[in-house]
Design an enzyme around this catalytic site. Structure first.
Site, short mmCIF file in Angstrom:
data_model
loop_
_atom_site.label_atom_id
_atom_site.label_comp_id
_atom_site.label_asym_id
_atom_site.label_seq_id
_atom_site.Cartn_x
_atom_site.Cartn_y
_atom_site.Cartn_z
N SER A 7 17.06 -6.48 4.70
CA SER A 7 17.64 -5.17 5.02
C SER A 7 19.14 -5.32 5.21
CB SER A 7 17.04 -4.64 6.31
OG SER A 7 17.79 -3.56 6.80
N ILE B 54 16.16 3.78 2.77
CA ILE B 54 15.28 4.15 1.64
C ILE B 54 14.23 5.14 2.13
CG2 ILE B 54 13.72 3.24 -0.14
CD1 ILE B 54 16.60 2.11 -0.39
N VAL C 264 -0.40 -10.31 7.80
CA VAL C 264 0.44 -11.46 7.43
C VAL C 264 0.85 -12.30 8.64
CG1 VAL C 264 1.32 -10.41 5.30
CG2 VAL C 264 2.63 -10.16 7.43
N SER D 42 0.80 -1.23 0.00
CA SER D 42 0.00 0.00 0.00
C SER D 42 0.83 1.28 0.00
CB SER D 42 -0.94 0.00 1.21
OG SER D 42 -0.19 -0.18 2.41
N ARG D 43 2.03 1.22 0.58
CA ARG D 43 2.82 2.46 0.65
C ARG D 43 4.31 2.11 0.65
NH1 ARG D 43 3.78 3.30 6.38
NH2 ARG D 43 2.56 1.77 7.55
N TYR E 93 14.89 -6.34 14.63
CA TYR E 93 14.75 -6.16 13.17
C TYR E 93 15.86 -6.93 12.43
CZ TYR E 93 14.09 -3.37 8.86
OH TYR E 93 13.85 -2.94 7.57
N LYS F 94 15.36 -10.04 9.84
CA LYS F 94 15.81 -9.96 8.45
C LYS F 94 16.88 -11.01 8.14
CE LYS F 94 13.14 -6.50 7.20
NZ LYS F 94 11.98 -6.75 6.35
N ALA G 63 17.55 -9.49 13.52
CA ALA G 63 17.32 -10.93 13.69
C ALA G 63 16.26 -11.41 12.70
CB ALA G 63 16.88 -11.22 15.12
P1 NAP Z 1 6.47 1.34 5.37
O1 NAP Z 1 6.45 2.56 4.52
O2 NAP Z 1 6.33 1.46 6.84
O3 NAP Z 1 5.33 0.34 4.79
C1 NAP Z 1 5.13 -0.89 5.43
C2 NAP Z 1 4.06 -1.66 4.67
O4 NAP Z 1 3.90 -2.94 5.32
C3 NAP Z 1 2.70 -0.99 4.72
O5 NAP Z 1 2.04 -1.24 3.50
C4 NAP Z 1 1.98 -1.73 5.86
O6 NAP Z 1 0.57 -1.73 5.73
C5 NAP Z 1 2.53 -3.13 5.65
N1 NAP Z 1 2.43 -3.97 6.84
C6 NAP Z 1 3.01 -3.81 8.05
N2 NAP Z 1 2.68 -4.81 8.87
C7 NAP Z 1 1.86 -5.64 8.15
C8 NAP Z 1 1.17 -6.85 8.45
N3 NAP Z 1 1.26 -7.42 9.66
N4 NAP Z 1 0.41 -7.42 7.48
C9 NAP Z 1 0.30 -6.85 6.26
N5 NAP Z 1 0.93 -5.70 5.92
C10 NAP Z 1 1.69 -5.11 6.86
O7 NAP Z 1 7.81 0.51 5.16
P2 NAP Z 1 8.88 0.52 3.96
O8 NAP Z 1 9.98 1.41 4.34
O9 NAP Z 1 8.20 0.68 2.67
O10 NAP Z 1 9.42 -0.97 4.11
C11 NAP Z 1 9.01 -2.04 3.26
C12 NAP Z 1 9.93 -3.21 3.52
O11 NAP Z 1 11.28 -2.82 3.25
C13 NAP Z 1 9.92 -3.69 4.96
O12 NAP Z 1 10.04 -5.09 5.00
C14 NAP Z 1 11.14 -3.04 5.56
O13 NAP Z 1 11.63 -3.75 6.66
C15 NAP Z 1 12.09 -3.08 4.38
N6 NAP Z 1 13.19 -2.11 4.43
C16 NAP Z 1 12.95 -0.76 4.49
C17 NAP Z 1 14.03 0.12 4.53
C18 NAP Z 1 13.86 1.62 4.57
O14 NAP Z 1 14.87 2.32 4.77
N7 NAP Z 1 12.68 2.15 4.36
C19 NAP Z 1 15.34 -0.38 4.55
C20 NAP Z 1 15.54 -1.76 4.50
C21 NAP Z 1 14.46 -2.62 4.43
P3 NAP Z 1 -0.36 -0.64 6.52
O15 NAP Z 1 0.03 0.71 5.96
O16 NAP Z 1 -1.74 -1.05 6.19
O17 NAP Z 1 0.01 -0.77 7.96
#
Ligand code: NAP
Length: 242
Positions: free
Chosen positions: A141, A187, A63, A13-14, A154, A158, A156
């Site tokens: 990550s 990101i 999930v 979604s985002r 986090y 990943k 652990a």
């Molecule tokens: P984000 O903007 O916080 O978005 C998280 C997404 O996950 C949202 O769509 C949220 O849905 C959904 N979500 C969370 N818990 C959920 C659940 N239990 N069931 C279903 N959906 C769930 O995060 P992001 O930065 O885009 O991160 C996306 C992925 O990349 C994650 O796995 C994160 O760990 C990884 N990552 C991010 C970064 C970074 O710097 N941003 C770096 C390394 C890895 P709702 O909006 O409905 O809650």
């Protein structure tokens, strides 16, 4: 409507998931955008997919909830068109020093990543195996590779995701299914709102934060036939961090 190729993006979604959903829609997939509570954001992502000529749908489920995930996956897998791509993107952070960390913060972060992987990937693979075709990409990550102060839970989760993906990759490789991991660095999404961005930037050789689209393009590549001999790998998208 019967679609030829379908892709499910958890947490689509985002943030990074939204960019992946748009990228896969651009590659011709009918994209199923999963969300937890942000239905409006999911609808906005779907609208963006449609505006750019793609097709998709939204589906809300947690999930980490085995029953909810089972019901949702049954519904998805019953449809005429096969599920060809799964992107395990849903993830959360709950940072804090390990010795101060509440058990609930440990549990919810690990559950979202690892229980989420189990709950969604297992039924998806069961549907892919008979067709001998499919690709799974999970979003880990840099923290899962290097560790990170204040992110023991986090990191652990990943690192576990990487181990699970590599293991499953070796189990299904002969069945024509590829399983890979993308490990982003920092990101630009809501997840890093509270992070000390200036301080972290100095640790990134490219001296900038990454864009969700830069992760999404790597995911699209790994999902495509251009990556037909790549499985069990972790691709870092992190501006040169080691
Ligand atoms: P984000 O903007 O916080 O978005 C998280 C997404 O996950 C949202 O769509 C949220 O849905 C959904 N979500 C969370 N818990 C959920 C659940 N239990 N069931 C279903 N959906 C769930 O995060 P992001 O930065 O885009 O991160 C996306 C992925 O990349 C994650 O796995 C994160 O760990 C990884 N990552 C991010 C970064 C970074 O710097 N941003 C770096 C390394 C890895 P709702 O909006 O409905 O809650």
């Amino acid at each position: 409507m019967v679609e030829s190729k379908r892709a499910l993006v958890t947490g689509g979604s985002r943030g990074i998931g939204r960019a992946i959903a748009l990228e896969l829609a651009g590659a011709g997939y009918h994209v199923i955008v999963n969300y937890l509570s942000g239905k409006e954001a999911a609808e906005e992502t779907l609208a963006a997919i449609r505006e750019s000529g793609g097709s998709g749908e939204i589906i809300g489920f947690d999930v980490t909830d085995s029953k909810a995930a089972e019901t949702a996956m049954e519904t998805l897998l019953f449809e005429d068109a096969p599920l060809e791509i799964l992107v395990n993107n849903a993830g959360i952070a709950a940072d804090g020093l390990f010795i101060m960390m509440p058990e609930s913060d440990w549990d919810k972060v690990v559950a979202t990543t690892l229980k989420g992987f189990y709950n969604v990937t297992k039924p998806a693979l069961k549907a892919m195996v008979p067709r001998k075709r499919g690709a799974v990409v999970s979003i880990a990550s840099v923290a899962g590779i290097m560790g990170n102060r204040g992110q023991a839970n986090y990191a652990a989760a990943k690192a576990g995701l990487i181990g699970a993906s590599r293991s499953v990759a070796s189990e299904v490789a002969r069945l024509g299914i590829r399983v890979n991991v993308v490990a982003p660095g920092l990101i630009e999404t809501g997840m890093i709102e509270k992070a000390p961005v200036q301080q972290i930037k100095s640790m990134i050789p490219m001296n900038r934060i990454g864009k969700p689209e830069e992760v999404a393009k790597t995911v699209r590549f790994l999902c495509s036939d251009d990556a037909s001999y790549i499985t069990g790998q972790v691709i870092s998208v992190n501006g040169g961090m080691f």
